[in-house]
Design a protein around this motif. Sequence first.
Motif, PDB file in Angstrom:
ATOM      1  N   GLU A  52       0.831  -1.214   0.000  1.00  0.00           N
ATOM      2  CA  GLU A  52       0.000   0.000   0.000  1.00  0.00           C
ATOM      3  C   GLU A  52       0.861   1.256   0.000  1.00  0.00           C
ATOM      4  O   GLU A  52       0.573   2.212  -0.731  1.00  0.00           O
ATOM      5  CB  GLU A  52      -0.935  -0.010   1.207  1.00  0.00           C
ATOM      6  CG  GLU A  52      -2.054  -1.021   1.093  1.00  0.00           C
ATOM      7  CD  GLU A  52      -2.904  -1.108   2.345  1.00  0.00           C
ATOM      8  OE1 GLU A  52      -2.912  -0.140   3.145  1.00  0.00           O
ATOM      9  OE2 GLU A  52      -3.567  -2.148   2.524  1.00  0.00           O
ATOM     10  N   ILE A  53       1.905   1.266   0.800  1.00  0.00           N
ATOM     11  CA  ILE A  53       2.786   2.437   0.864  1.00  0.00           C
ATOM     12  C   ILE A  53       3.481   2.644  -0.477  1.00  0.00           C
ATOM     13  O   ILE A  53       3.532   3.770  -0.998  1.00  0.00           O
ATOM     14  CB  ILE A  53       3.806   2.287   2.015  1.00  0.00           C
ATOM     15  CG1 ILE A  53       3.080   2.370   3.366  1.00  0.00           C
ATOM     16  CG2 ILE A  53       4.901   3.349   1.916  1.00  0.00           C
ATOM     17  CD1 ILE A  53       3.926   1.957   4.553  1.00  0.00           C
ATOM     18  N   ALA A  54       3.989   1.576  -1.070  1.00  0.00           N
ATOM     19  CA  ALA A  54       4.662   1.689  -2.367  1.00  0.00           C
ATOM     20  C   ALA A  54       3.705   2.203  -3.436  1.00  0.00           C
ATOM     21  O   ALA A  54       4.058   3.075  -4.241  1.00  0.00           O
ATOM     22  CB  ALA A  54       5.250   0.341  -2.788  1.00  0.00           C
ATOM     23  N   THR A  55       2.476   1.699  -3.434  1.00  0.00           N
ATOM     24  CA  THR A  55       1.473   2.116  -4.423  1.00  0.00           C
ATOM     25  C   THR A  55       1.120   3.591  -4.260  1.00  0.00           C
ATOM     26  O   THR A  55       1.030   4.328  -5.252  1.00  0.00           O
ATOM     27  CB  THR A  55       0.217   1.228  -4.309  1.00  0.00           C
ATOM     28  OG1 THR A  55       0.599  -0.137  -4.510  1.00  0.00           O
ATOM     29  CG2 THR A  55      -0.833   1.622  -5.326  1.00  0.00           C
ATOM     30  N   GLU A 107      14.589  -1.515   9.653  1.00  0.00           N
ATOM     31  CA  GLU A 107      15.225  -0.861   8.508  1.00  0.00           C
ATOM     32  C   GLU A 107      14.227   0.017   7.749  1.00  0.00           C
ATOM     33  O   GLU A 107      14.576   1.095   7.276  1.00  0.00           O
ATOM     34  CB  GLU A 107      15.850  -1.894   7.573  1.00  0.00           C
ATOM     35  CG  GLU A 107      17.045  -2.608   8.158  1.00  0.00           C
ATOM     36  CD  GLU A 107      18.178  -1.669   8.547  1.00  0.00           C
ATOM     37  OE1 GLU A 107      18.421  -0.662   7.847  1.00  0.00           O
ATOM     38  OE2 GLU A 107      18.838  -1.955   9.564  1.00  0.00           O
ATOM     39  N   ALA A 108      12.989  -0.439   7.639  1.00  0.00           N
ATOM     40  CA  ALA A 108      11.958   0.347   6.947  1.00  0.00           C
ATOM     41  C   ALA A 108      11.719   1.669   7.661  1.00  0.00           C
ATOM     42  O   ALA A 108      11.543   2.708   7.023  1.00  0.00           O
ATOM     43  CB  ALA A 108      10.660  -0.444   6.843  1.00  0.00           C
ATOM     44  N   GLU A 109      11.727   1.641   8.979  1.00  0.00           N
ATOM     45  CA  GLU A 109      11.502   2.875   9.744  1.00  0.00           C
ATOM     46  C   GLU A 109      12.644   3.853   9.506  1.00  0.00           C
ATOM     47  O   GLU A 109      12.424   5.054   9.364  1.00  0.00           O
ATOM     48  CB  GLU A 109      11.353   2.533  11.232  1.00  0.00           C
ATOM     49  CG  GLU A 109      10.647   3.626  12.025  1.00  0.00           C
ATOM     50  CD  GLU A 109      11.584   4.678  12.557  1.00  0.00           C
ATOM     51  OE1 GLU A 109      11.194   5.855  12.603  1.00  0.00           O
ATOM     52  OE2 GLU A 109      12.730   4.335  12.912  1.00  0.00           O
ATOM     53  N   ARG A 110      13.852   3.350   9.394  1.00  0.00           N
ATOM     54  CA  ARG A 110      14.991   4.225   9.074  1.00  0.00           C
ATOM     55  C   ARG A 110      14.830   4.838   7.681  1.00  0.00           C
ATOM     56  O   ARG A 110      15.103   6.020   7.470  1.00  0.00           O
ATOM     57  CB  ARG A 110      16.298   3.443   9.149  1.00  0.00           C
ATOM     58  CG  ARG A 110      16.697   3.074  10.541  1.00  0.00           C
ATOM     59  CD  ARG A 110      17.992   2.309  10.567  1.00  0.00           C
ATOM     60  NE  ARG A 110      18.301   1.909  11.928  1.00  0.00           N
ATOM     61  CZ  ARG A 110      18.971   0.818  12.239  1.00  0.00           C
ATOM     62  NH1 ARG A 110      19.432   0.016  11.293  1.00  0.00           N
ATOM     63  NH2 ARG A 110      19.208   0.526  13.495  1.00  0.00           N
ATOM     64  N   ALA A 111      14.388   4.017   6.739  1.00  0.00           N
ATOM     65  CA  ALA A 111      14.157   4.511   5.378  1.00  0.00           C
ATOM     66  C   ALA A 111      13.044   5.548   5.368  1.00  0.00           C
ATOM     67  O   ALA A 111      13.109   6.544   4.633  1.00  0.00           O
ATOM     68  CB  ALA A 111      13.826   3.352   4.441  1.00  0.00           C
ATOM     69  N   GLU A 112      12.023   5.329   6.180  1.00  0.00           N
ATOM     70  CA  GLU A 112      10.915   6.282   6.271  1.00  0.00           C
ATOM     71  C   GLU A 112      11.395   7.619   6.832  1.00  0.00           C
ATOM     72  O   GLU A 112      10.948   8.672   6.393  1.00  0.00           O
ATOM     73  CB  GLU A 112       9.789   5.710   7.141  1.00  0.00           C
ATOM     74  CG  GLU A 112       9.033   4.578   6.494  1.00  0.00           C
ATOM     75  CD  GLU A 112       8.299   5.025   5.253  1.00  0.00           C
ATOM     76  OE1 GLU A 112       7.439   5.907   5.332  1.00  0.00           O
ATOM     77  OE2 GLU A 112       8.604   4.479   4.178  1.00  0.00           O
ATOM     78  N   ASP A 113      12.293   7.568   7.800  1.00  0.00           N
ATOM     79  CA  ASP A 113      12.843   8.816   8.347  1.00  0.00           C
ATOM     80  C   ASP A 113      13.521   9.630   7.251  1.00  0.00           C
ATOM     81  O   ASP A 113      13.392  10.863   7.211  1.00  0.00           O
ATOM     82  CB  ASP A 113      13.858   8.528   9.459  1.00  0.00           C
ATOM     83  CG  ASP A 113      13.202   8.110  10.763  1.00  0.00           C
ATOM     84  OD1 ASP A 113      11.983   8.313  10.928  1.00  0.00           O
ATOM     85  OD2 ASP A 113      13.930   7.559  11.624  1.00  0.00           O
ATOM     86  N   VAL A 142       2.943  10.661   2.928  1.00  0.00           N
ATOM     87  CA  VAL A 142       4.239  10.076   3.264  1.00  0.00           C
ATOM     88  C   VAL A 142       4.380   9.939   4.775  1.00  0.00           C
ATOM     89  O   VAL A 142       4.824   8.896   5.285  1.00  0.00           O
ATOM     90  CB  VAL A 142       5.389  10.910   2.656  1.00  0.00           C
ATOM     91  CG1 VAL A 142       6.735  10.539   3.255  1.00  0.00           C
ATOM     92  CG2 VAL A 142       5.407  10.741   1.148  1.00  0.00           C
ATOM     93  N   LYS A 143       3.992  10.966   5.504  1.00  0.00           N
ATOM     94  CA  LYS A 143       4.069  10.936   6.975  1.00  0.00           C
ATOM     95  C   LYS A 143       3.171   9.838   7.530  1.00  0.00           C
ATOM     96  O   LYS A 143       3.535   9.137   8.476  1.00  0.00           O
ATOM     97  CB  LYS A 143       3.681  12.305   7.545  1.00  0.00           C
ATOM     98  CG  LYS A 143       3.808  12.413   9.041  1.00  0.00           C
ATOM     99  CD  LYS A 143       5.248  12.467   9.484  1.00  0.00           C
ATOM    100  CE  LYS A 143       5.364  12.830  10.949  1.00  0.00           C
ATOM    101  NZ  LYS A 143       5.293  11.691  11.840  1.00  0.00           N
ATOM    102  N   SER A 144       2.020   9.647   6.935  1.00  0.00           N
ATOM    103  CA  SER A 144       1.111   8.580   7.356  1.00  0.00           C
ATOM    104  C   SER A 144       1.760   7.209   7.148  1.00  0.00           C
ATOM    105  O   SER A 144       1.659   6.326   8.005  1.00  0.00           O
ATOM    106  CB  SER A 144      -0.200   8.687   6.578  1.00  0.00           C
ATOM    107  OG  SER A 144      -1.038   7.598   6.875  1.00  0.00           O
ATOM    108  N   GLY A 145       2.429   7.027   6.016  1.00  0.00           N
ATOM    109  CA  GLY A 145       3.156   5.780   5.763  1.00  0.00           C
ATOM    110  C   GLY A 145       4.260   5.572   6.783  1.00  0.00           C
ATOM    111  O   GLY A 145       4.465   4.473   7.300  1.00  0.00           O
TER     112      GLY A 145
END
Length: 159
Positions: A52-55, A107-113, A142-145
């Motif tokens: 969902e985030i990627a889409t 790792e995803a959370e770091r990428a989100e930051d 983006v912030k929601s993701g």
Amino acid sequence: MNTRIPETAQDMTQETVEGLQDLSYALRDSISYHREAIEAVDDDYVKSAFLEIATEREKIVETIGGFVTLAEETPVKDGTWMGSLRSIWTSFRAALNAGDPTVVLIEAERAEDVIVHKFKDVLPMIAGNPINDHLLKFFETVKSGHDRVLALRNTYQNA
């Protein structure tokens, strides 16, 4: 709220176009990361969240690409080497941990930051521009993701 979209390249400064390109790189890295993370985890709920985030981000980068094209520039088509490295690193860590979603979510959370900070860097440059309202909405998405990944990470870390 002004929802006017620029009609010509003259409606956007070069700084705005460069900021849009920076966001495009970050978004493409994020899309690539989430697509790779889907393959790295063995949890359907986490996979669904990453998809969902990627889409969502694919739609955002497509719109931003339209703004860049309007300014008679070529939109970014790929991410950065750092984004690719992050995806490889995550796949490696996930393989070592047998697809454990906790490692991938950390790792995803770091990428989100990274992507949230990129938006925070670019938004002031675009303030007052006709596309400002659109970018603020994109930032909310983006912030929601980011917040969703953070919540998942916390849930799996505390399980």
